[in-house]
Motif scaffolding. Structure first.
Motif, PDB file in Angstrom:
ATOM      1  N   UNK A 135       0.846  -1.184   0.000  1.00  0.00           N
ATOM      2  CA  UNK A 135       0.000   0.000   0.000  1.00  0.00           C
ATOM      3  C   UNK A 135       0.887   1.241   0.000  1.00  0.00           C
ATOM      4  N   UNK A 136       0.731   2.089  -1.019  1.00  0.00           N
ATOM      5  CA  UNK A 136       1.535   3.302  -1.155  1.00  0.00           C
ATOM      6  C   UNK A 136       0.651   4.517  -0.908  1.00  0.00           C
ATOM      7  N   UNK A 137       1.011   5.332   0.065  1.00  0.00           N
ATOM      8  CA  UNK A 137       0.204   6.503   0.401  1.00  0.00           C
ATOM      9  C   UNK A 137       0.586   7.730  -0.426  1.00  0.00           C
ATOM     10  N   UNK A 138       1.838   7.824  -0.835  1.00  0.00           N
ATOM     11  CA  UNK A 138       2.272   8.961  -1.657  1.00  0.00           C
ATOM     12  C   UNK A 138       3.555   8.576  -2.368  1.00  0.00           C
ATOM     13  N   UNK A 139       3.726   9.092  -3.582  1.00  0.00           N
ATOM     14  CA  UNK A 139       4.959   8.840  -4.329  1.00  0.00           C
ATOM     15  C   UNK A 139       5.329  10.098  -5.098  1.00  0.00           C
ATOM     16  N   UNK A 140       6.632  10.325  -5.242  1.00  0.00           N
ATOM     17  CA  UNK A 140       7.148  11.515  -5.920  1.00  0.00           C
ATOM     18  C   UNK A 140       8.221  11.082  -6.912  1.00  0.00           C
ATOM     19  N   UNK A 141       8.207  11.712  -8.085  1.00  0.00           N
ATOM     20  CA  UNK A 141       9.190  11.401  -9.117  1.00  0.00           C
ATOM     21  C   UNK A 141       9.849  12.690  -9.605  1.00  0.00           C
ATOM     22  N   UNK A 142      10.944  12.534 -10.333  1.00  0.00           N
ATOM     23  CA  UNK A 142      11.634  13.678 -10.902  1.00  0.00           C
ATOM     24  C   UNK A 142      12.443  14.489  -9.906  1.00  0.00           C
ATOM     25  N   UNK A 143      12.764  13.888  -8.748  1.00  0.00           N
ATOM     26  CA  UNK A 143      13.498  14.622  -7.713  1.00  0.00           C
ATOM     27  C   UNK A 143      14.874  14.039  -7.427  1.00  0.00           C
ATOM     28  N   UNK A 144      15.138  12.830  -7.897  1.00  0.00           N
ATOM     29  CA  UNK A 144      16.319  12.116  -7.426  1.00  0.00           C
ATOM     30  C   UNK A 144      17.615  12.650  -8.017  1.00  0.00           C
ATOM     31  N   UNK A 145      17.607  13.070  -9.271  1.00  0.00           N
ATOM     32  CA  UNK A 145      18.848  13.439  -9.954  1.00  0.00           C
ATOM     33  C   UNK A 145      19.441  14.734  -9.399  1.00  0.00           C
ATOM     34  N   UNK A 146      18.619  15.793  -9.346  1.00  0.00           N
ATOM     35  CA  UNK A 146      19.065  17.083  -8.822  1.00  0.00           C
ATOM     36  C   UNK A 146      17.968  17.655  -7.919  1.00  0.00           C
ATOM     37  N   UNK A 147      17.878  17.157  -6.703  1.00  0.00           N
ATOM     38  CA  UNK A 147      16.802  17.609  -5.806  1.00  0.00           C
ATOM     39  C   UNK A 147      16.960  19.079  -5.432  1.00  0.00           C
ATOM     40  N   UNK A 148      15.845  19.760  -5.308  1.00  0.00           N
ATOM     41  CA  UNK A 148      15.831  21.152  -4.872  1.00  0.00           C
ATOM     42  C   UNK A 148      15.198  21.232  -3.487  1.00  0.00           C
ATOM     43  N   UNK A 149      15.354  22.376  -2.844  1.00  0.00           N
ATOM     44  CA  UNK A 149      14.749  22.546  -1.524  1.00  0.00           C
ATOM     45  C   UNK A 149      13.227  22.499  -1.621  1.00  0.00           C
ATOM     46  N   UNK A 150      12.694  22.982  -2.725  1.00  0.00           N
ATOM     47  CA  UNK A 150      11.239  22.935  -2.921  1.00  0.00           C
ATOM     48  C   UNK A 150      10.751  21.490  -3.015  1.00  0.00           C
ATOM     49  N   UNK A 151      11.557  20.615  -3.627  1.00  0.00           N
ATOM     50  CA  UNK A 151      11.208  19.193  -3.654  1.00  0.00           C
ATOM     51  C   UNK A 151      11.145  18.632  -2.241  1.00  0.00           C
ATOM     52  N   UNK A 152      12.148  18.963  -1.436  1.00  0.00           N
ATOM     53  CA  UNK A 152      12.171  18.487  -0.048  1.00  0.00           C
ATOM     54  C   UNK A 152      10.981  19.025   0.727  1.00  0.00           C
ATOM     55  N   UNK A 153      10.627  20.272   0.487  1.00  0.00           N
ATOM     56  CA  UNK A 153       9.481  20.865   1.179  1.00  0.00           C
ATOM     57  C   UNK A 153       8.186  20.144   0.812  1.00  0.00           C
ATOM     58  N   UNK A 154       8.047  19.775  -0.446  1.00  0.00           N
ATOM     59  CA  UNK A 154       6.846  19.085  -0.898  1.00  0.00           C
ATOM     60  C   UNK A 154       6.689  17.735  -0.193  1.00  0.00           C
ATOM     61  N   UNK A 155       7.777  16.991  -0.092  1.00  0.00           N
ATOM     62  CA  UNK A 155       7.718  15.693   0.584  1.00  0.00           C
ATOM     63  C   UNK A 155       7.532  15.885   2.086  1.00  0.00           C
ATOM     64  N   UNK A 156       8.261  16.845   2.670  1.00  0.00           N
ATOM     65  CA  UNK A 156       8.170  17.086   4.106  1.00  0.00           C
ATOM     66  C   UNK A 156       6.760  17.515   4.513  1.00  0.00           C
TER      67      UNK A 156
END
Length: 285
Positions: A135-156
């Motif tokens: 069971x997956x509650x949330x998934x994010x793509x397109x962040x692994x190669x060059x993550x930004x702080x905004x990416x981290x904020x979205x997951x956090x």
């Protein structure tokens, strides 16, 4: 017959040479990205250090450290796992190692009678767990190669929302820690709630004279605004570590593939030479 074998071997050599060019190019690209990833890790460290110091000063200033993100729940019924992998493969055992650590932790919690929640960063983690009907509650793509702080904020934000809403009672963070170009280690650490005891110990352990700060607004209010940023900074640091580890693993994998291609070309060339000699001998006879 020998001439036909020679043509087949020549075609195979051309194919392997083309593959070797691709793996060599990917090795060089990964090597260049490691340097940039290391620079980003170093650039993000001062922010994390400073925000940690501010929280320590708030603790020393009487903030009380009373916040949902610091409250450790006694009855843990559901554990969340934030798993950071890559969107792409061709990185050796990088993705498999992270997923293995996460799955072992998940099964350990299940064996203790707890439920789980998966928040996945990276297409490889999503593909693995979805294929096995987790069971997956949330998934994010397109962040692994060059993550930004905004990416981290979205997951956090997703993690904090789940925790404060009572959907999970504890959150574990699973990622690959970058130690050096040759060494990366998959780790699992408690992410939420934050370690109140460690913050208090760091505040008490400060040596030398301490500044007497006046806070406006009250320390507790500042702390409530600052702790989510602290969670974001920790997650961003983990994502940067994971990105550097991914590039290092890909460089090693592509170097091994290039070396194997070179070895295969040498072996096929010898076989082709023997086939050519057999063809010449047959023609003379």
């Amino acid at each position: 017959m020998a001439g036909g074998k020679e043509r087949i071997l020549r075609q195979r050599i051309k194919t392997v040479q083309s593959t070797k060019k691709i793996t060599r190019a990917m090795e060089l690209i990964a090597a260049s990205r490691i340097v940039r990833a290391q620079q980003r890790v170093a650039a993000a460290r001062p922010y994390a250090d400073e925000i940690t110091k501010v929280i320590e000063n708030l603790a020393a200033g009487g903030a009380g450290l009373a916040h949902p993100l610091l409250e450790e729940k006694q009855d843990v019924r559901k554990v969340g796992f934030v798993v950071i992998t890559a969107d792409r493969g061709l990185a050796g055992a990088y993705n498999a190692n992270v997923i293995r650590v996460a799955e072992r932790g998940l099964r350990r919690e299940q064996a203790d009678g707890k439920e789980y929640s998966l928040i996945l960063v990276g297409k490889k983690a999503e593909n693995y767990f979805r294929y096995r009907n987790y069971k997956i509650d949330a998934s994010f793509e397109g962040m692994s190669d060059q993550p930004t702080y905004e990416d981290a904020r979205q997951v956090a934000d997703r993690v904090i929302e789940s925790y404060e809403a009572g959907e999970v009672d504890r959150v574990e963070l699973v990622f690959t820690r970058f130690l050096s170009v040759g060494t990366q280690r998959p780790v699992m650490h408690r992410f939420v709630p934050l370690d109140r005891g460690a913050i208090e110990e760091q505040s008490e352990a400060q040596e030398g004279p301490k500044a007497d700060y006046e806070f406006e607004p009250e320390p507790g209010e500042i702390l409530s605004r600052l702790l989510p940023r602290y969670v974001e900074a920790r997650l961003y640091s983990a994502m940067l570590d994971a990105a550097a580890s991914e590039h290092a693993a890909r460089q090693r994998a592509m170097k091994a593939a290039t070396d194997n291609a070179e070895e295969l070309i040498t072996r096929l060339s010898r076989q082709m030479n023997r086939a050519r000699q057999d063809a010449i001998t047959t023609e003379i006879m």
